[in-house]
Design a protein around this motif. Structure first.
Motif, PDB file in Angstrom:
ATOM      1  N   GLY A 112       0.774  -1.220  -0.110  1.00 22.28           N
ATOM      2  CA  GLY A 112      -0.047   0.102  -0.089  1.00 22.28           C
ATOM      3  C   GLY A 112       0.870   1.359  -0.075  1.00 22.28           C
ATOM      4  O   GLY A 112       2.039   1.207   0.194  1.00 22.28           O
ATOM      5  N   LYS A 113       0.174   2.415  -0.221  1.00 23.56           N
ATOM      6  CA  LYS A 113       1.009   3.624  -0.132  1.00 23.56           C
ATOM      7  C   LYS A 113       0.957   4.154   1.371  1.00 23.56           C
ATOM      8  O   LYS A 113       0.323   3.944   2.052  1.00 23.56           O
ATOM      9  N   ILE A 114       2.141   5.011   1.293  1.00 25.34           N
ATOM     10  CA  ILE A 114       2.281   5.673   2.570  1.00 25.34           C
ATOM     11  C   ILE A 114       2.874   7.122   2.215  1.00 25.34           C
ATOM     12  O   ILE A 114       3.514   7.308   1.303  1.00 25.34           O
ATOM     13  N   ARG A 115       2.653   8.005   3.334  1.00 24.80           N
ATOM     14  CA  ARG A 115       3.095   9.228   3.014  1.00 24.80           C
ATOM     15  C   ARG A 115       4.178   9.692   4.062  1.00 24.80           C
ATOM     16  O   ARG A 115       4.242   9.518   5.321  1.00 24.80           O
ATOM     17  N   CYS A 116       5.361  10.218   3.477  1.00 30.53           N
ATOM     18  CA  CYS A 116       6.382  10.772   4.162  1.00 30.53           C
ATOM     19  C   CYS A 116       6.462  12.135   4.483  1.00 30.53           C
ATOM     20  O   CYS A 116       6.877  12.722   3.644  1.00 30.53           O
TER      21      CYS A 116
END
Length: 123
Positions: A112-116
């Motif tokens: 899945g996608k993640i935000r940094c």
């Protein structure tokens, strides 16, 4: 092989001077840190966009990570929930980083996608 596909315009962006300005770096959850027989669920491996070596990964040490997912029931007026963590160190020399979250990421988050987020800043 392209890891990142341009999503539809559903992410919250800030409009500054007519252009949108994203305040985070996109990433993908690769899985848990593991060996051949053991895996450590409290440490996740994250591949960040345009981070291809260890020196580039060092910039992101200590940065906050946000995993946004969708639930069935509304809480506080929204069905979106977040899980927060931080980048702890680099993993190897290819730009992958290790991260720890307040609560371990679920197995359904893998791929899945993640935000940094670009804070806290060390500059």
């Amino acid at each position: 092989v392209a890891l990142f596909v341009a999503p539809s315009r559903t992410t919250p962006d800030i409009i500054m001077g007519g252009e949108s300005c994203r305040l985070y770096v996109r990433g993908i959850i690769l899985g848990y840190k593991r060996a051949r027989t053991n895996q450590t669920n409290h440490t996740s491996l994250i591949k960040l966009e345009n981070v291809n070596d260890k020196s580039a990964a060092d910039f992101y040490l200590g940065k906050k990570l946000c995993y946004v997912y969708k639930a069935k029931t509304k809480k506080k007026g929204t069905v979106f929930r977040t899980s927060w963590g931080k980048v702890t160190r680099a993993h190897g020399t290819s730009g992958v980083v290790r991260a720890k979250f307040k609560k371990n990421l679920p197995p359904s988050s893998m791929g899945g996608k993640i935000r940094c987020m670009l804070y806290p800043s060390n500059i």
